[in-house]
Design a protein around this motif. Structure first.
Motif, PDB file in Angstrom:
ATOM      1  N   THR A   1      23.174   6.187  73.434  1.00 42.54           N
ATOM      2  CA  THR A   1      22.539   6.326  75.086  1.00 42.54           C
ATOM      3  C   THR A   1      21.589   4.975  74.692  1.00 42.54           C
ATOM      4  O   THR A   1      20.492   6.442  74.634  1.00 42.54           O
ATOM      5  N   VAL A   2      21.964   4.686  76.482  1.00 44.29           N
ATOM      6  CA  VAL A   2      20.183   3.404  76.269  1.00 44.29           C
ATOM      7  C   VAL A   2      20.457   4.014  77.725  1.00 44.29           C
ATOM      8  O   VAL A   2      20.831   3.808  78.642  1.00 44.29           O
ATOM      9  N   ALA A   3      18.654   4.385  78.086  1.00 42.99           N
ATOM     10  CA  ALA A   3      18.057   4.559  78.935  1.00 42.99           C
ATOM     11  C   ALA A   3      17.180   3.542  79.140  1.00 42.99           C
ATOM     12  O   ALA A   3      16.523   3.242  78.858  1.00 42.99           O
ATOM     13  N   PHE A   4      17.144   2.982  80.782  1.00 37.21           N
ATOM     14  CA  PHE A   4      16.052   2.584  81.329  1.00 37.21           C
ATOM     15  C   PHE A   4      15.361   3.048  82.457  1.00 37.21           C
ATOM     16  O   PHE A   4      15.799   3.667  83.699  1.00 37.21           O
ATOM     17  N   ARG A   5      13.828   3.062  82.786  1.00 35.24           N
ATOM     18  CA  ARG A   5      13.576   3.528  83.843  1.00 35.24           C
ATOM     19  C   ARG A   5      12.538   1.970  84.078  1.00 35.24           C
ATOM     20  O   ARG A   5      12.032   1.377  83.194  1.00 35.24           O
ATOM     21  N   PHE A   6      12.591   2.347  85.865  1.00 33.81           N
ATOM     22  CA  PHE A   6      12.219   1.772  86.597  1.00 33.81           C
ATOM     23  C   PHE A   6      11.347   2.289  87.628  1.00 33.81           C
ATOM     24  O   PHE A   6      11.773   3.911  88.255  1.00 33.81           O
TER      25      PHE A   6
ATOM     26  N   LEU B   1      25.453  -5.308  83.121  1.00 36.61           N
ATOM     27  CA  LEU B   1      25.392  -4.398  82.063  1.00 36.61           C
ATOM     28  C   LEU B   1      27.304  -3.760  82.975  1.00 36.61           C
ATOM     29  O   LEU B   1      28.436  -3.284  81.507  1.00 36.61           O
ATOM     30  N   ALA B   2      27.847  -3.660  83.775  1.00 37.14           N
ATOM     31  CA  ALA B   2      28.698  -2.804  84.515  1.00 37.14           C
ATOM     32  C   ALA B   2      29.513  -4.125  83.977  1.00 37.14           C
ATOM     33  O   ALA B   2      31.364  -3.580  83.889  1.00 37.14           O
TER      34      ALA B   2
ATOM     35  N   VAL C   1      24.786   4.351  79.701  1.00 41.66           N
ATOM     36  CA  VAL C   1      24.047   3.614  79.657  1.00 41.66           C
ATOM     37  C   VAL C   1      23.228   4.476  81.113  1.00 41.66           C
ATOM     38  O   VAL C   1      23.625   4.782  82.013  1.00 41.66           O
ATOM     39  N   ARG C   2      22.265   4.657  80.988  1.00 40.55           N
ATOM     40  CA  ARG C   2      21.345   5.143  82.789  1.00 40.55           C
ATOM     41  C   ARG C   2      20.368   4.945  82.886  1.00 40.55           C
ATOM     42  O   ARG C   2      19.289   4.600  82.087  1.00 40.55           O
ATOM     43  N   PHE C   3      20.410   5.129  83.909  1.00 41.40           N
ATOM     44  CA  PHE C   3      18.674   4.106  85.321  1.00 41.40           C
ATOM     45  C   PHE C   3      18.189   4.937  85.529  1.00 41.40           C
ATOM     46  O   PHE C   3      19.020   5.993  85.997  1.00 41.40           O
ATOM     47  N   LEU C   4      16.792   5.211  85.176  1.00 37.82           N
ATOM     48  CA  LEU C   4      15.718   6.380  85.604  1.00 37.82           C
ATOM     49  C   LEU C   4      15.828   5.241  86.448  1.00 37.82           C
ATOM     50  O   LEU C   4      14.421   4.779  86.585  1.00 37.82           O
ATOM     51  N   PHE C   5      15.470   5.668  88.135  1.00 37.12           N
ATOM     52  CA  PHE C   5      14.723   5.019  88.927  1.00 37.12           C
ATOM     53  C   PHE C   5      13.672   5.969  89.433  1.00 37.12           C
ATOM     54  O   PHE C   5      13.701   7.223  90.059  1.00 37.12           O
ATOM     55  N   GLN C   6      11.665   6.079  89.388  1.00 37.99           N
ATOM     56  CA  GLN C   6      11.582   6.325  89.024  1.00 37.99           C
ATOM     57  C   GLN C   6      10.028   6.446  90.533  1.00 37.99           C
ATOM     58  O   GLN C   6       9.693   5.716  90.201  1.00 37.99           O
ATOM     59  N   PRO C   7       9.876   7.994  91.303  1.00 38.41           N
ATOM     60  CA  PRO C   7       9.046   7.959  92.467  1.00 38.41           C
ATOM     61  C   PRO C   7       8.122   7.514  91.280  1.00 38.41           C
ATOM     62  O   PRO C   7       7.429   9.041  89.996  1.00 38.41           O
TER      63      PRO C   7
ATOM     64  N   LEU D   1      11.771 -12.105  87.337  1.00 40.33           N
ATOM     65  CA  LEU D   1      13.148 -11.204  86.731  1.00 40.33           C
ATOM     66  C   LEU D   1      14.301 -11.264  85.958  1.00 40.33           C
ATOM     67  O   LEU D   1      14.843 -10.724  85.956  1.00 40.33           O
ATOM     68  N   SER D   2      14.756 -13.087  85.841  1.00 37.30           N
ATOM     69  CA  SER D   2      15.813 -12.976  85.497  1.00 37.30           C
ATOM     70  C   SER D   2      15.891 -13.281  83.792  1.00 37.30           C
ATOM     71  O   SER D   2      16.800 -12.654  83.031  1.00 37.30           O
ATOM     72  N   ILE D   3      14.299 -13.433  83.864  1.00 31.23           N
ATOM     73  CA  ILE D   3      14.648 -13.186  82.085  1.00 31.23           C
ATOM     74  C   ILE D   3      14.199 -11.426  81.496  1.00 31.23           C
ATOM     75  O   ILE D   3      14.733 -11.072  80.544  1.00 31.23           O
ATOM     76  N   GLY D   4      13.733 -10.805  82.745  1.00 30.34           N
ATOM     77  CA  GLY D   4      13.664  -9.368  82.299  1.00 30.34           C
ATOM     78  C   GLY D   4      15.246  -8.694  81.872  1.00 30.34           C
ATOM     79  O   GLY D   4      15.374  -8.327  81.343  1.00 30.34           O
ATOM     80  N   VAL D   5      15.941  -9.402  82.971  1.00 31.63           N
ATOM     81  CA  VAL D   5      17.247  -9.212  83.127  1.00 31.63           C
ATOM     82  C   VAL D   5      18.138  -9.525  81.682  1.00 31.63           C
ATOM     83  O   VAL D   5      18.504  -8.651  81.325  1.00 31.63           O
ATOM     84  N   ASP D   6      17.955 -10.215  81.214  1.00 28.24           N
ATOM     85  CA  ASP D   6      18.456 -11.269  80.241  1.00 28.24           C
ATOM     86  C   ASP D   6      18.005 -10.526  78.965  1.00 28.24           C
ATOM     87  O   ASP D   6      18.460 -10.269  77.863  1.00 28.24           O
ATOM     88  N   LEU D   7      16.556 -10.059  79.236  1.00 27.69           N
ATOM     89  CA  LEU D   7      16.187  -9.427  77.790  1.00 27.69           C
ATOM     90  C   LEU D   7      16.547  -7.684  77.904  1.00 27.69           C
ATOM     91  O   LEU D   7      16.947  -7.699  76.685  1.00 27.69           O
ATOM     92  N   LEU D   8      17.229  -6.941  78.914  1.00 21.13           N
ATOM     93  CA  LEU D   8      16.678  -5.785  78.876  1.00 21.13           C
ATOM     94  C   LEU D   8      17.998  -5.324  78.663  1.00 21.13           C
ATOM     95  O   LEU D   8      18.862  -4.355  77.696  1.00 21.13           O
ATOM     96  N   ALA D   9      18.963  -6.641  79.099  1.00 16.06           N
ATOM     97  CA  ALA D   9      20.305  -6.674  79.529  1.00 16.06           C
ATOM     98  C   ALA D   9      20.927  -6.726  77.822  1.00 16.06           C
ATOM     99  O   ALA D   9      21.491  -6.020  77.186  1.00 16.06           O
ATOM    100  N   GLY D  10      20.010  -8.145  77.060  1.00 16.40           N
ATOM    101  CA  GLY D  10      20.628  -7.911  75.748  1.00 16.40           C
ATOM    102  C   GLY D  10      20.279  -7.513  74.941  1.00 16.40           C
ATOM    103  O   GLY D  10      20.894  -6.993  73.792  1.00 16.40           O
ATOM    104  N   ALA D  11      18.972  -6.146  74.968  1.00 19.89           N
ATOM    105  CA  ALA D  11      19.040  -5.256  74.142  1.00 19.89           C
ATOM    106  C   ALA D  11      19.856  -4.011  73.898  1.00 19.89           C
ATOM    107  O   ALA D  11      20.575  -3.810  73.274  1.00 19.89           O
ATOM    108  N   ALA D  12      20.597  -3.649  75.360  1.00 19.22           N
ATOM    109  CA  ALA D  12      21.684  -2.762  75.460  1.00 19.22           C
ATOM    110  C   ALA D  12      22.961  -2.962  74.464  1.00 19.22           C
ATOM    111  O   ALA D  12      23.266  -2.324  74.317  1.00 19.22           O
TER     112      ALA D  12
END
Ligand SMILES: [Zn+2]
Length: 432
Positions: free
Chosen positions: A105-110, A159-160, A170-176, A411-422
């Motif tokens: 399980t890979v999770a991301f937190r934003f 990833l979808a 894959v799990r996304f945590l959107f944190q308040p 923004l796209s660098i962030g996406v490529d980096l994190l999606a690439g790691a997953a």
């Protein structure tokens, strides 16, 4: 949903600008959370939100009156009643999951909250010039959390679109409520969403990485604790019967001075600040009540422990000297924590393959608190690994400034980096 990379670049900017224009305070992110739910469901994720995604009782401080006002604000702006019902009381977390067969399980937190700042409206400020500045007076995305959410949606979409190639979840945590460490992370953790996580990836735009194309694989933060101390004295006529008064204002003022005089410790660097002092009602009456809000930031858990102890002693001792009652309440906290070298190495490998990345650093120390450490520590305590990475961006001004703005090219660098790691961590047949 299939998204070509060209479409995704435009979508990232569109998401970011939509969210930037509608900033909401911590635990009040009703409209923000609702639009995240819409997008994540559209990508095919299983989405939970509201009290299913977090336990408001596990938060340190939920500002109730403010939450009620923003709840009405969202209602007036058309957020569906059923959504608001499930988020009532400030439960504005969103958790989305996509299961792609067996595997880790890979999770991301934003983080999703904004800051109490009036956004600059001069033409040199791009959001003002291009018409997507804050529409919520007095509140602003001035730390890049709007960008973090856009990156999160971008990673989710990416990833979808390649889920057939992934083995795992894959799990996304959107944190308040990241700002102030009010307990948004703790509230999500209390629902168990990180207990089965093998790899947790967290990120921030900018901070110590202030050029677009710069990536810092692993970033440590300060441990932080925030307290509200209240002093309860007794009002009296200051001329007729001054001896009957108990001066809460002077107790609070004396405590503020004594707190700033706490001795350094060999356990590590720290910084303490009394940032708020409210007291009294009028000049002819002994001030009967006073409140101070204070925070400290420390390099080590041992120094955090030392300060907790000293702060309690100072408040208690000062209250006794001035003959007033006192109460001390924790309103925010985050630990410092060890992060995974292994995950940092994965990020380095992925970053090295991205043409837009021009500089990679293994490590940075950020002199601020960040409650992602609550989640990273919990993952590590359960045998998983967590890391906090910085996605570099040129910045128009510093974080938490009314002129803060980042480079949307990051923004796209962030996406490529994190999606690439997953993709690397969930590669089918990956023996890790
Ligand atoms: Zn931030």
């Amino acid at each position: 949903m299939t998204t070509s990379l060209g479409d995704l670049g435009a979508a990232l900017v569109q998401w970011r600008r939509d969210l930037h224009a509608r900033p909401e305070p911590g635990f009040c992110e009703f409209r923000t959370a609702s639009s995240l739910v819409d997008e994540l469901e559209r990508f095919g994720y299983e989405v939970v939100y509201g009290v299913d995604a977090m336990d408001p009782g596990a938060a340190h401080l939920v500002p109730e009156e403010r939450v009620a006002a923003w709840h009405r604000h969202a209602q007036e702006r058309g957020v569906p009643a059923e959504r608001l019902e499930r988020m009532s009381g400030g439960a504005t977390a969103v958790v989305a999951e996509l299961r792609c067969g067996s595997g880790p399980t890979v999770a991301f937190r934003f983080d999703i909250d904004a800051l109490p700042l009036q956004e600059a409206d001069e033409s040199s400020h791009k959001p003002a010039r291009e018409g997507y500045a804050s529409r919520n007076p007095g509140w602003m995305h001035a730390c890049g959390h709007d960008g973090h959410m856009a990156i999160g949606l971008g990673v989710a979409a990416t990833l979808a679109a390649c889920s057939d190639d992934l083995g795992g979840t894959v799990r996304f945590l959107f944190q308040p409520a990241e700002e102030g460490a009010l307990g948004g992370a703790a509230a999500i953790a209390a629902r168990g969403f990180v207990d089965d996580v093998d790899y947790l990836l967290c990120c921030h735009l900018g901070l110590e990485a202030r050029e677009t194309g710069h990536v810092v694989c692993r970033t440590d933060f300060m441990a932080t604790s925030k307290y509200r101390a209240t002093f309860a004295g007794r009002g009296a006529h200051v001329v007729n019967s001054p001896q009957d008064g108990r001066n809460a204002l002077l107790a609070a003022a004396a405590a503020a001075l004594a707190l700033h005089a706490i001795a350094p410790t060999s356990e590590g660097w720290f910084s303490l600040n009394v940032g708020v002092l409210n007291a009294g009602t009028e000049q002819g009456v002994t001030p009967a009540s006073a409140t101070i809000d204070l925070g400290f930031w420390t390099e080590t858990s041992a120094a955090q422990e030392y300060l907790r102890d000293r702060v309690h002693s100072v408040i208690e001792g000062t209250a006794r000297v001035w003959g007033v009652g006192f109460d001390i309440r924790l309103i925010g906290e985050a630990p410092s924590c060890m992060q995974s070298e292994n995950l940092a190495a994965v990020l380095r490998r992925v970053a090295a393959r991205l043409p837009a990345v021009t500089r990679i650093d293994d490590y940075a120390l950020c002199r601020a608190g960040e409650d992602a450490t609550v989640l990273i520590k919990r993952v590590a305590d359960h045998g998983g690994q967590g890391v906090y990475t910085l996605v570099g961006s040129a910045l128009a001004d510093g974080h938490h400034s009314p002129r803060f703005d980042f480079d949307e090219g990051a923004l796209s660098i962030g996406v490529d980096l994190l999606a690439g790691a997953a993709r690397e961590l969930l590669r089918v047949g990956n023996g890790e």
